[in-house]
Design an enzyme around this catalytic site. Structure first.
Site, PDB file in Angstrom:
ATOM      1  N   ASN A  99      46.475  26.656  50.112  1.00  0.00           N
ATOM      2  CA  ASN A  99      47.711  27.417  50.890  1.00  0.00           C
ATOM      3  C   ASN A  99      46.344  26.906  52.260  1.00  0.00           C
ATOM      4  OD1 ASN A  99      49.400  26.639  48.923  1.00  0.00           O
ATOM      5  ND2 ASN A  99      48.659  28.740  48.382  1.00  0.00           N
ATOM      6  N   GLY A 147      51.858  28.738  52.672  1.00  0.00           N
ATOM      7  CA  GLY A 147      52.319  29.155  52.062  1.00  0.00           C
ATOM      8  C   GLY A 147      50.412  30.286  51.726  1.00  0.00           C
ATOM      9  N   GLN A 148      49.548  30.991  52.697  1.00  0.00           N
ATOM     10  CA  GLN A 148      48.222  31.208  52.035  1.00  0.00           C
ATOM     11  C   GLN A 148      48.739  33.054  52.737  1.00  0.00           C
ATOM     12  OE1 GLN A 148      45.400  29.841  55.010  1.00  0.00           O
ATOM     13  NE2 GLN A 148      43.454  31.289  53.922  1.00  0.00           N
ATOM     14  N   HIS A 183      40.404  29.780  49.192  1.00  0.00           N
ATOM     15  CA  HIS A 183      40.533  29.700  48.223  1.00  0.00           C
ATOM     16  C   HIS A 183      40.904  28.244  47.438  1.00  0.00           C
ATOM     17  CE1 HIS A 183      43.985  31.631  49.681  1.00  0.00           C
ATOM     18  NE2 HIS A 183      44.439  31.510  48.394  1.00  0.00           N
TER      19      HIS A 183
HETATM   20  P1  5GP Z   1      47.291  32.140  48.587  1.00  0.00           P
HETATM   21  O1  5GP Z   1      49.079  32.283  48.155  1.00  0.00           O
HETATM   22  O2  5GP Z   1      46.519  32.821  49.821  1.00  0.00           O
HETATM   23  O3  5GP Z   1      47.402  30.273  48.455  1.00  0.00           O
HETATM   24  O4  5GP Z   1      46.951  32.621  47.179  1.00  0.00           O
HETATM   25  C1  5GP Z   1      46.612  33.973  47.163  1.00  0.00           C
HETATM   26  C2  5GP Z   1      46.103  34.185  45.349  1.00  0.00           C
HETATM   27  O5  5GP Z   1      46.194  35.546  45.186  1.00  0.00           O
HETATM   28  C3  5GP Z   1      47.613  34.386  45.207  1.00  0.00           C
HETATM   29  O6  5GP Z   1      47.687  33.672  44.118  1.00  0.00           O
HETATM   30  C4  5GP Z   1      47.487  35.914  44.454  1.00  0.00           C
HETATM   31  O7  5GP Z   1      48.157  36.387  43.415  1.00  0.00           O
HETATM   32  C5  5GP Z   1      45.497  35.724  44.236  1.00  0.00           C
HETATM   33  N1  5GP Z   1      45.648  37.416  44.195  1.00  0.00           N
HETATM   34  C6  5GP Z   1      46.148  38.266  45.251  1.00  0.00           C
HETATM   35  N2  5GP Z   1      45.204  39.398  45.585  1.00  0.00           N
HETATM   36  C7  5GP Z   1      44.526  39.672  44.166  1.00  0.00           C
HETATM   37  C8  5GP Z   1      43.657  40.307  43.762  1.00  0.00           C
HETATM   38  O8  5GP Z   1      43.708  41.573  43.609  1.00  0.00           O
HETATM   39  N3  5GP Z   1      43.332  39.750  42.128  1.00  0.00           N
HETATM   40  C9  5GP Z   1      43.330  38.510  42.399  1.00  0.00           C
HETATM   41  N4  5GP Z   1      42.256  38.021  40.321  1.00  0.00           N
HETATM   42  N5  5GP Z   1      44.311  37.703  42.542  1.00  0.00           N
HETATM   43  C10 5GP Z   1      44.492  37.622  43.857  1.00  0.00           C
END
Ligand code: 5GP
Length: 115
Positions: A88, A94-95, A101
């Site tokens: 994302n 949706g980031q 990551h």
């Molecule tokens: P994004 O929405 O930025 O693509 O994804 C971020 C991801 O990080 C989400 O799926 C969310 O659940 C995960 N995430 C956020 N905070 C933490 C955390 O403290 N630990 C872990 N293991 N995952 C996290």
């Protein structure tokens, strides 16, 4: 916030616990805290790159490494039926965490198009 670090940098620095499944000198992989599939692993570079929109030419090998690691983890997690890798990027992408990551998702059929 803690010293301006993202939550993922804090996981790299072992300030926040995570279910780490892989680590090497370039990257870390750990289970997503809010899994969207039976297997949901995040693969992150140790280098602090905020998003895919900010990668540089010098990051080319690192990006390839993240994909190779994601595939190795898919093999280890027995995702022989297939899996999905998602990056994302930015608000419309949706980031929610500003540290690049890859999401490795598997263990169920995926739908297309994504929401
Ligand atoms: P994004 O929405 O930025 O693509 O994804 C971020 C991801 O990080 C989400 O799926 C969310 O659940 C995960 N995430 C956020 N905070 C933490 C955390 O403290 N630990 C872990 N293991 N995952 C996290």
């Amino acid at each position: 916030m803690s010293g301006g670090k993202t939550i993922f940098k804090r996981i790299i620095d072992r300030e926040v616990p995570a279910d780490i499944v892989y680590e090497d000198d370039q990257c870390l992989a750990f289970r997503d805290i809010n899994p969207q599939a039976p297997t949901h692993i995040l693969v992150i570079p140790k280098k602090e790159i905020p998003s895919l929109a900010e990668v540089q030419q010098e990051d080319e090998a690192l990006l390839g490494h993240l994909l190779v690691v994601a595939n190795q983890l898919a093999g280890r997690c027995q995702l022989a039926e297939g899996y999905r890798v998602v990056i994302n990027c930015g608000r419309h992408g949706g980031q929610s965490v500003d540290h690049l990551h890859l999401h490795l998702l598997g263990g169920r059929p995926m739908h297309w198009p994504p929401g």
